[in-house]
Design a protein around this motif. Structure first.
Motif, PDB file in Angstrom:
ATOM      1  N   LEU A 258       0.835  -1.202   0.000  1.00 43.37           N
ATOM      2  CA  LEU A 258       0.000   0.000   0.000  1.00 43.37           C
ATOM      3  C   LEU A 258       0.871   1.254   0.000  1.00 43.37           C
ATOM      4  O   LEU A 258       0.622   2.202  -0.738  1.00 43.37           O
ATOM      5  N   ASN A 259       1.911   1.239   0.822  1.00 44.54           N
ATOM      6  CA  ASN A 259       2.805   2.402   0.872  1.00 44.54           C
ATOM      7  C   ASN A 259       3.464   2.610  -0.486  1.00 44.54           C
ATOM      8  O   ASN A 259       3.568   3.728  -0.969  1.00 44.54           O
ATOM      9  N   ASN A 260       3.945   1.503  -1.068  1.00 47.22           N
ATOM     10  CA  ASN A 260       4.600   1.578  -2.387  1.00 47.22           C
ATOM     11  C   ASN A 260       3.677   2.231  -3.402  1.00 47.22           C
ATOM     12  O   ASN A 260       4.053   3.170  -4.100  1.00 47.22           O
ATOM     13  N   SER A 261       2.450   1.718  -3.471  1.00 47.56           N
ATOM     14  CA  SER A 261       1.529   2.176  -4.512  1.00 47.56           C
ATOM     15  C   SER A 261       1.152   3.635  -4.303  1.00 47.56           C
ATOM     16  O   SER A 261       1.098   4.412  -5.262  1.00 47.56           O
ATOM     17  N   LEU A 289      -4.600  -7.037  -0.994  1.00 45.48           N
ATOM     18  CA  LEU A 289      -4.005  -8.169  -0.258  1.00 45.48           C
ATOM     19  C   LEU A 289      -3.263  -7.641   0.970  1.00 45.48           C
ATOM     20  O   LEU A 289      -3.324  -8.224   2.050  1.00 45.48           O
ATOM     21  N   SER A 290      -2.576  -6.512   0.797  1.00 45.73           N
ATOM     22  CA  SER A 290      -1.856  -5.910   1.924  1.00 45.73           C
ATOM     23  C   SER A 290      -2.813  -5.464   3.013  1.00 45.73           C
ATOM     24  O   SER A 290      -2.522  -5.593   4.199  1.00 45.73           O
ATOM     25  N   ARG A 291      -3.954  -4.921   2.573  1.00 44.67           N
ATOM     26  CA  ARG A 291      -4.940  -4.473   3.556  1.00 44.67           C
ATOM     27  C   ARG A 291      -5.421  -5.680   4.366  1.00 44.67           C
ATOM     28  O   ARG A 291      -5.566  -5.601   5.587  1.00 44.67           O
ATOM     29  N   ILE A 292      -5.654  -6.794   3.676  1.00 44.43           N
ATOM     30  CA  ILE A 292      -6.091  -8.005   4.374  1.00 44.43           C
ATOM     31  C   ILE A 292      -5.023  -8.430   5.383  1.00 44.43           C
ATOM     32  O   ILE A 292      -5.315  -8.704   6.554  1.00 44.43           O
ATOM     33  N   ILE A 293      -3.764  -8.448   4.927  1.00 49.81           N
ATOM     34  CA  ILE A 293      -2.670  -8.872   5.815  1.00 49.81           C
ATOM     35  C   ILE A 293      -2.583  -7.944   7.024  1.00 49.81           C
ATOM     36  O   ILE A 293      -2.457  -8.387   8.168  1.00 49.81           O
ATOM     37  N   VAL A 450     -13.491  -8.929   4.132  1.00 47.74           N
ATOM     38  CA  VAL A 450     -14.418  -9.542   3.186  1.00 47.74           C
ATOM     39  C   VAL A 450     -14.533  -8.665   1.936  1.00 47.74           C
ATOM     40  O   VAL A 450     -14.505  -9.161   0.798  1.00 47.74           O
ATOM     41  N   GLN A 451     -14.641  -7.343   2.135  1.00 45.11           N
ATOM     42  CA  GLN A 451     -14.747  -6.425   0.999  1.00 45.11           C
ATOM     43  C   GLN A 451     -13.469  -6.430   0.164  1.00 45.11           C
ATOM     44  O   GLN A 451     -13.517  -6.434  -1.062  1.00 45.11           O
ATOM     45  N   SER A 452     -12.327  -6.444   0.848  1.00 44.57           N
ATOM     46  CA  SER A 452     -11.058  -6.451   0.116  1.00 44.57           C
ATOM     47  C   SER A 452     -10.920  -7.717  -0.711  1.00 44.57           C
ATOM     48  O   SER A 452     -10.444  -7.693  -1.843  1.00 44.57           O
ATOM     49  N   ARG A 453     -11.356  -8.821  -0.135  1.00 46.20           N
ATOM     50  CA  ARG A 453     -11.310 -10.085  -0.872  1.00 46.20           C
ATOM     51  C   ARG A 453     -12.143  -9.966  -2.143  1.00 46.20           C
ATOM     52  O   ARG A 453     -11.711 -10.376  -3.229  1.00 46.20           O
ATOM     53  N   GLY A 514      -4.846   3.956   3.081  1.00 45.47           N
ATOM     54  CA  GLY A 514      -3.951   2.939   3.634  1.00 45.47           C
ATOM     55  C   GLY A 514      -4.734   1.996   4.523  1.00 45.47           C
ATOM     56  O   GLY A 514      -5.942   2.152   4.697  1.00 45.47           O
ATOM     57  N   ALA A 515      -4.045   1.025   5.102  1.00 48.83           N
ATOM     58  CA  ALA A 515      -4.761   0.061   5.936  1.00 48.83           C
ATOM     59  C   ALA A 515      -5.313   0.723   7.194  1.00 48.83           C
ATOM     60  O   ALA A 515      -6.338   0.323   7.716  1.00 48.83           O
ATOM     61  N   ASN A 516      -4.618   1.753   7.690  1.00 48.55           N
ATOM     62  CA  ASN A 516      -5.055   2.431   8.908  1.00 48.55           C
ATOM     63  C   ASN A 516      -5.841   3.686   8.628  1.00 48.55           C
ATOM     64  O   ASN A 516      -6.279   4.347   9.558  1.00 48.55           O
ATOM     65  N   GLY A 517      -5.921   4.094   7.374  1.00 51.28           N
ATOM     66  CA  GLY A 517      -6.597   5.341   7.067  1.00 51.28           C
ATOM     67  C   GLY A 517      -5.861   6.092   5.976  1.00 51.28           C
ATOM     68  O   GLY A 517      -5.145   5.494   5.181  1.00 51.28           O
TER      69      GLY A 517
END
Lengths: 575, 168
Positions: A258-261, A289-293, A450-453, A514-517
């Motif tokens: 996510l950071n990379n992108s 996938l990163s968000r899921i992880i 679930v949404q990310s999947r 990002g995953a946290n916001g």
């Protein structure tokens, strides 16, 4: 005319000459105001123009200018959807009025500007260093501070003075008044100071909190961060735009993709280019996938912290199997370094889609198992429901974004509100909570997986063909066969690697969910191959600033449960 | 070849020292000094897929007084250094230290005003693990290397092993 441009026009009408300048670059609107009118403009923007959030304050040092520092206030309206950057100049030692009375997030953002650039904020209630240690001298992000000049620290800082403890005791005495007028006097020696961290498992190794206890109740708390301040922003100024990519991996190391992108997209915004459709789709796949992880780690660590170890094994194995695919894709598990400015380091491998589809089925099984264990578990509910709740207004004022903001019931997601990388093409929902407590934060993350999947499956289904890199020799590296077989190719490669991508002078704020916001990069280019300034807006920095607010009046076990649900990643927090 | 445990005439000779060291080798209790990215890979090493308990080192202790193997997983900043020194000083002898990853070994690619250029500037380190971050397999290899030293050298205190190298 965009909403933000209309906003600038309204500001000009309202404030006239007080708006010293206004500009627009790459879709970002900025206005410059004088220091004397700064607070009026900011207050007007908050109250009349619905700018509920102060996303970040970014200071830039221009040593050759008379007004040496330029302070950028990045404002955002969640209800109206517009953004605006307000600039103000300040000479050395010239105080800037504090915005802490307008947004609670201003507290830490101003402390950071003070710490790294030395700009004083008049009226700030607690203007101390925040990232560098308390014995540090000078200001590290000033252009004249040498990057390698380290300063040793002899001992950790004491967070509570005797005066603080006495004040807390007086407050506890006042609070103990019964309706009949009886008062229990609390003496300072009755209060217990408990230090947690930084070397404490629940503090993730790099956070420190000192709590003042009356019995078991937390009367007052203070936090200290900066234990893994690794100078991302100074390092960025010392490297070329492309060389910054591996440093972004280590911001939020649970979701490096996510950071990379988002970093690559921020530089592409400055360059004024758009990547290929296939690259966009692959970035969406790896980001989700990163968000899921990231959510898996957050939820499993949070559950371990409150004693539910089994869930850790269930969730962690899925992550391990997803890591295998990421490692196959880019050669590394955590620190992926996969995106490139203008594309990606390489395309997906042929079996990627089939592998990921099957692993995502395992994810459903694991999250179902965990939900069975926790959904109606009495201990889990007692530990999380109503614990650490925050209202929507407070959350916005503190600068909450991402799952922590959505837990308060506000469906705010940058993937929907300001779609990028083709997110508008996918069908997904924004899960929300109701009261913004620890339980809601965990459940929002469970639902988001679930949404990310679903997004990953849609993106794999619709994956466009074509190249992943832009065919622009000023941005992406030439094909290897050109480098080996022609002098033009060699020179092209040499100049891009040694001098860096020549980003035209200008500044822009690139951001994404990002995953946290909201993860944002405010980048200032001066026309060379290096960033002049690269300010990160890490989502968990403003979130952690609310930690003491969330735990006051609660007990230490609650403080642990709350911290886990905020998902503070120290690499991103301290940069 | 199966070992016949029931036959009363089967016996084994060894030195007490070897038998004790062999037992000690599989009883290392790690203290993760996890501060950054490497700590996430330490979590992976402990979790069921890689399973550090295959090597008898699964009893992760967060109290330095109960542990004998410190794993420095992450970047040590100047701000963190006094904490690291204190935690190390609280560990009882004999004690070992693994510097996991590039940052703990040398500062890694953070050569800057805030990053200590290697944890061995403040405490003695026994094993350096390459990688940014190292894979769980790399960390397990370092663990087995420490185990071999324990088996070979026994319980030599760090103060003796590192005499004259680092002042703590």
């Amino acid at each position: 005319m965009s909403m933000s441009q209309k906003l600038v026009d309204r500001l000009r009408q309202e404030f006239g000459d007080a708006i010293l300048a206004a500009g627009s670059y790459r879709g970002d609107e900025t206005v410059t105001v004088g220091r004397d009118r700064l607070l009026d403009v900011l207050a007007h923007l908050r109250d009349a123009e619905n700018c509920e959030q102060l996303s970040d304050i970014a200071g830039v040092d221009y040593p050759q200018r008379a007004g040496r520092f330029e302070i950028n206030y990045l404002l955002r309206s969640v209800s109206k959807g517009h953004r605006l950057r307000v600039k103000v100049d300040a000479a050395e030692d010239e105080p800037v009025p504090t915005a802490t009375g307008l947004w609670r997030s201003a507290d830490w953002h101003e402390r950071e500007v003070y710490d790294l650039l030395g700009v004083p904020f008049a009226g700030h209630p607690d203007l101390r260093r925040i990232l560098c240690h308390h014995e540090f001298e000078g200001h590290a992000l000033r252009k004249d501070y040498p990057i390698e000049q380290g300063q040793e620290c002899s001992r950790p800082e004491n967070l509570f003075s005797d005066e603080d403890i006495a004040r807390a005791a007086r407050r506890a005495t006042a609070m103990s008044t019964t309706p009949s007028g009886h008062q229990d006097e609390v003496h300072p020696s009755d209060l217990l100071t408990v230090n947690i961290g930084p070397s404490h498992p629940a503090m993730h190794g790099a956070l420190r909190a000192e709590m003042l206890l009356d019995g078991e109740t937390i009367l007052d708390a203070r936090t200290e961060i900066g234990y893994i301040h690794r100078c991302f922003e100074k390092e960025a100024e010392d490297h070329t735009w492309a060389q910054v990519m591996p440093y972004t991996d280590r911001l939020n190391y649970c979701s490096a993709m996510l950071n990379n992108s988002i970093y690559a997209a921020a530089v592409e915004k400055l360059l004024g280019v758009e990547v290929t459709p296939r690259c966009q789709a692959i970035r969406v796949v790896v980001s989700e996938l990163s968000r899921i992880i990231d959510h898996l780690v957050c939820v499993c660590a949070n559950l371990v912290d409150i004693g539910a170890l089994t869930n850790y094994w269930y969730l962690y194995n899925i992550r391990e199997s997803l890591y295998e695919s990421l490692e196959k894709l880019c050669g590394s598990r955590l620190t992926t370094n996969y995106a490139r400015i203008g594309g990606l380091s390489h395309d997906l491998y042929p079996e990627f889609a089939a592998e990921v589809r099957s692993k995502l089925n395992d994810l459903v099984a694991a999250t179902d198992d965990v939900m069975k264990l926790i959904a109606r578990n009495r201990i889990f509910l007692d530990r999380t429901v109503g614990v650490g709740a925050i209202s929507q207004a407070d959350a916005l004022s503190f600068g909450f974004t991402g799952p922590c903001l959505r837990a308060t019931g506000l469906a705010w997601d940058l993937r929907k509100a300001a779609p990028y990388s083709g997110y508008e093409k996918y069908d997904f929902e924004i899960p929300t909570g109701t009261v913004g407590d620890t339980h809601d934060r965990i459940m929002v993350r469970m639902a988001e997986m679930v949404q990310s999947r679903s997004i990953v499956l849609q993106a794999l289904e619709k994956m466009p063909d074509g190249p992943v890199n832009l065919d622009d020799r000023a941005i992406t590296l030439p094909p290897k066969r050109n480098v080996y077989q022609s002098i033009e190719g060699v020179m092209n490669q040499f100049k891009l690697v040694y001098e860096g991508i020549q980003v035209p002078a200008g500044e822009a704020y690139g951001f994404g969910e990002g995953a946290n916001g909201e993860l944002g990069f405010f980048a200032v280019a001066d026309g060379t191959g290096h960033p002049y300034r690269l300010k990160v807006r890490p989502p968990c920095f403003p979130i952690f600033s609310a930690y003491t607010f969330l735990i006051e009046g609660r007990m230490i076990p609650d403080a642990i449960a709350i911290l886990g649900s905020l998902n503070i990643i120290a690499g991103e927090l301290d940069r | 070849m199966a070992v016949d445990l029931e036959n009363p005439s089967n016996y084994l000779t060894t030195r007490v020292r070897q038998a004790v060291n062999w037992g000690r080798k599989y009883s290392l209790w790690p203290l993760p000094f996890g501060v950054a990215c490497c700590a996430i890979e330490f979590m992976s090493t402990v979790s069921s897929y890689n399973d550090i308990s295959r090597f008898g080192a699964e009893l992760v202790r967060f109290s330095p007084r109960q542990s004998d193997l410190m794993i420095i997983a992450g970047t040590i900043s100047y701000k963190q250094a006094p904490i690291l020194k204190t935690i190390y000083a609280q560990m009882a002898e004999p004690r070992w230290v693994i510097a996991m990853g590039a940052c703990a070994s040398s500062g890694g690619f953070y050569n800057n005003y805030s990053t200590l250029q290697g944890a061995d500037r403040v405490i003695p380190v026994d094993m350096y693990v390459a990688g940014c971050p190292p894979t769980p397999e790399n960390l397990l290899y370092a663990l087995t290397q420490i185990q071999e030293r324990v088996e070979r050298e026994g319980l030599v205190p760090a103060a003796v092993r590192h005499a004259g190298r680092v002042q703590v």
